[in-house]
Design an enzyme around this catalytic site. Structure first.
Site, PDB file in Angstrom:
ATOM      1  N   CYS A 182      -4.999   2.652  -3.488  1.00  0.00           N
ATOM      2  CA  CYS A 182      -3.560   3.106  -2.990  1.00  0.00           C
ATOM      3  C   CYS A 182      -2.429   2.019  -3.082  1.00  0.00           C
ATOM      4  O   CYS A 182      -1.560   1.674  -2.310  1.00  0.00           O
ATOM      5  CB  CYS A 182      -3.722   3.307  -1.627  1.00  0.00           C
ATOM      6  N   ASP A 226       3.165  -4.564   8.345  1.00  0.00           N
ATOM      7  CA  ASP A 226       2.081  -3.783   8.096  1.00  0.00           C
ATOM      8  C   ASP A 226       0.752  -4.610   8.300  1.00  0.00           C
ATOM      9  O   ASP A 226       0.654  -5.560   7.437  1.00  0.00           O
ATOM     10  CB  ASP A 226       2.201  -3.181   6.715  1.00  0.00           C
ATOM     11  N   GLN A 239      -4.326  -5.199   7.320  1.00  0.00           N
ATOM     12  CA  GLN A 239      -5.339  -6.198   6.740  1.00  0.00           C
ATOM     13  C   GLN A 239      -5.203  -7.501   7.382  1.00  0.00           C
ATOM     14  O   GLN A 239      -5.893  -8.458   6.847  1.00  0.00           O
ATOM     15  CB  GLN A 239      -5.200  -6.236   5.122  1.00  0.00           C
ATOM     16  N   HIS A 297       0.776  -1.274  -0.151  1.00  0.00           N
ATOM     17  CA  HIS A 297       0.033   0.088  -0.185  1.00  0.00           C
ATOM     18  C   HIS A 297       0.872   1.209  -0.048  1.00  0.00           C
ATOM     19  O   HIS A 297       2.071   1.193   0.364  1.00  0.00           O
ATOM     20  CB  HIS A 297      -0.813  -0.001   1.176  1.00  0.00           C
ATOM     21  N   LYS A 308     -10.497  -0.032  10.650  1.00  0.00           N
ATOM     22  CA  LYS A 308     -10.527  -1.184   9.540  1.00  0.00           C
ATOM     23  C   LYS A 308     -10.817  -2.385  10.848  1.00  0.00           C
ATOM     24  O   LYS A 308     -11.157  -3.515  10.185  1.00  0.00           O
ATOM     25  CB  LYS A 308      -9.408  -1.485   9.087  1.00  0.00           C
TER      26      LYS A 308
HETATM   27  N1  PMP Z   1      -1.716  -0.613   4.798  1.00  0.00           N
HETATM   28  C1  PMP Z   1      -2.577  -1.436   4.141  1.00  0.00           C
HETATM   29  C2  PMP Z   1      -2.434  -2.909   3.452  1.00  0.00           C
HETATM   30  C3  PMP Z   1      -3.899  -1.053   3.708  1.00  0.00           C
HETATM   31  O1  PMP Z   1      -4.837  -1.782   3.308  1.00  0.00           O
HETATM   32  C4  PMP Z   1      -4.218   0.412   4.159  1.00  0.00           C
HETATM   33  C5  PMP Z   1      -5.333   1.155   4.289  1.00  0.00           C
HETATM   34  N2  PMP Z   1      -5.996   0.732   2.884  1.00  0.00           N
HETATM   35  C6  PMP Z   1      -2.962   0.913   4.933  1.00  0.00           C
HETATM   36  C7  PMP Z   1      -1.807   0.708   4.942  1.00  0.00           C
HETATM   37  C8  PMP Z   1      -3.470   2.410   5.212  1.00  0.00           C
HETATM   38  O2  PMP Z   1      -4.305   2.399   6.461  1.00  0.00           O
HETATM   39  P1  PMP Z   1      -4.800   3.983   6.804  1.00  0.00           P
HETATM   40  O3  PMP Z   1      -5.383   4.664   5.672  1.00  0.00           O
HETATM   41  O4  PMP Z   1      -5.935   3.534   7.908  1.00  0.00           O
HETATM   42  O5  PMP Z   1      -3.645   4.567   7.441  1.00  0.00           O
END
Ligand code: PMP
Length: 406
Positions: free
Chosen positions: A363, A197, A200, A120, A223
């Protein structure tokens, strides 16, 4: 027996929405159960005051609830102590904290950071910026043809100069699940640090950071049934102690004079200013709710939903499923493209039928570039997802193909 339709009743939004509204975008942000809404409302209505400041009942009560939320998150993630849980705004801020505080202190020219092709942007751009500023070399762990991260491909990248490996435990697009344990073992062999990270993974499967052995782990409250504006950074105690503050100001100091300041203990050293304590309390209630469901059961339910979605999608003419086809290695997302239908057109047509999915690059633009596409459609599943929602998605895709004559 896991019962998603009963679980749905804990989420007020589903009783106010049309009964056939299919919400298939929990990977972007999840819905909130009554328990979370109530925990936050209780503070605002029943005893609200700033934490760490007052010597009166409301402030002391809010501080105690904030501390209890930290302890609940520590227990949920398997952190050996609550003090190793730093509250941030979201996973993005946790990763920026690491790139600024850890990265700019301990990494420099000639050092190598390994990230993956499927990251991401939150785990991509902070390292691009570090590389640009400090001359750190970035290497990208490539995905296989099935969209997985294989260890032999990592072995080919690790050198004595590798100082950090950072990767998503579950990809938000491909769904790919990567076990951190063998990655940590390889990192240890060359003295490198590991960031997982868990944006998910933590919401969707059992996670125990102590067992994973990673140096740092990040996730986002919104999430995992919690509110927006609250994120988590777990770190090994000695690393958090050695790292300088990220933001400075109130709460994070021990003392301030006209000529300088000294820092508070971890985690407060990293929590400058009034924290999002009501949101943290909401997150504490969210992890309590997830623990009651049982994270093993949550993962089993999502695996079933994912397997069903992958099977149904594979029958759609012209559909290409992204990521591993085996639900065992696939978290609760199903991303796909359909011949001659733009994902945005598909998402708009599905919306007209009350079906919410995500369309775009999610993203993860470098990943899409690597896959040779500019966008994809993504359905994602959670504790409250039911089979009829996936059936509605497939019917909706069929209708879209007819309308667009694809
Ligand atoms: N890492 C991953 C794998 C994600 O899916 C996301 C959110 N889509 C993020 C980081 C970033 O999360 P946030 O927008 O809540 O900071």
């Amino acid at each position: 027996m896991y019962n998603a339709s009963q679980i749905r009743q804990d989420f007020p939004i589903f009783s106010s929405a049309s009964p056939r509204a299919a919400f298939l975008d929990s990977a972007a942000s999840s819905q909130k159960p009554e328990a979370v809404l109530k925990a936050m409302e209780d503070v605002y209505r029943g005893g609200y005051a700033n934490v760490h400041r007052g010597v009166y009942a409301w402030s002391e009560d809010a501080t105690a609830r904030y501390d209890a939320a930290r302890a609940a998150v520590a227990r949920f993630l398997g952190s050996p102590t609550p003090e190793q849980i730093v509250f941030t705004r979201n996973a993005t801020e946790s990763l920026n904290l690491l790139a600024y505080s850890y990265g700019r202190t301990f990494l420099g020219k000639g050092d190598e950071v390994i990230l993956t092709e499927l990251e991401h942007h939150a785990n991509f751009v902070p390292w691009l910026e570090l590389a640009r500023e400090r001359g750190v070399t970035l290497k990208f762990w490539p995905i296989s043809a099935q969209g997985t991260l294989e260890l032999d491909a990592l072995d080919a990248l690790i050198t004595p100069r590798t100082k950090l490996i950072t990767f998503a435990q579950v990809s938000n697009v491909l769904g790919t699940i990567t076990d951190p344990v063998p990655v940590v073992a390889r990192a240890r062999a060359v003295g490198a640090r590991v960031i997982v990270d868990g944006s998910q993974s933590a919401p969707h499967m059992p996670v125990n950071v102590a067992e994973l052995g990673a140096d740092f782990f990040v996730c986002s409250g919104h999430k995992m049934l919690g509110p927006t504006g609250i994120g988590v950074l777990y770190g090994r105690a000695e690393l958090l102690a050695a790292m300088p503050p990220f933001l400075t100001g109130g709460d994070m100091i021990s003392s301030v004079t006209f000529s300088g300041a000294t820092w508070n203990e971890v985690p407060l050293k990293f929590e400058a200013g009034t924290p999002a304590f009501v949101e943290a309390i909401g997150l504490g209630a969210a992890v309590g709710y997830l623990e009651k469901l049982g994270m093993g059961e949550v993962r089993a339910h999502e695996r079933e939903m994912t397997a069903y979605a992958l099977e149904r999608l594979s029958e759609v003419p012209g559909a290409r499923i992204l990521g591993p086809l085996d639900a065992e290695r696939h978290g609760g997302v199903a991303a796909f493209v359909i011949d001659r239908i733009h994902p945005h057109d598909l998402a708009s047509l599905l919306d007209q039928r009350g079906i919410s999915i995500r369309a775009g690059h999610h993203c993860a633009q470098p990943l899409h570039e690597r896959l040779g596409i500019t966008a994809s459609a993504r359905a994602s599943f959670y504790v409250y997802t039911e089979r009829w929602e996936i059936d509605a998605l497939i019917d909706g895709i069929d209708a879209a193909r007819r309308i667009l004559r694809a």
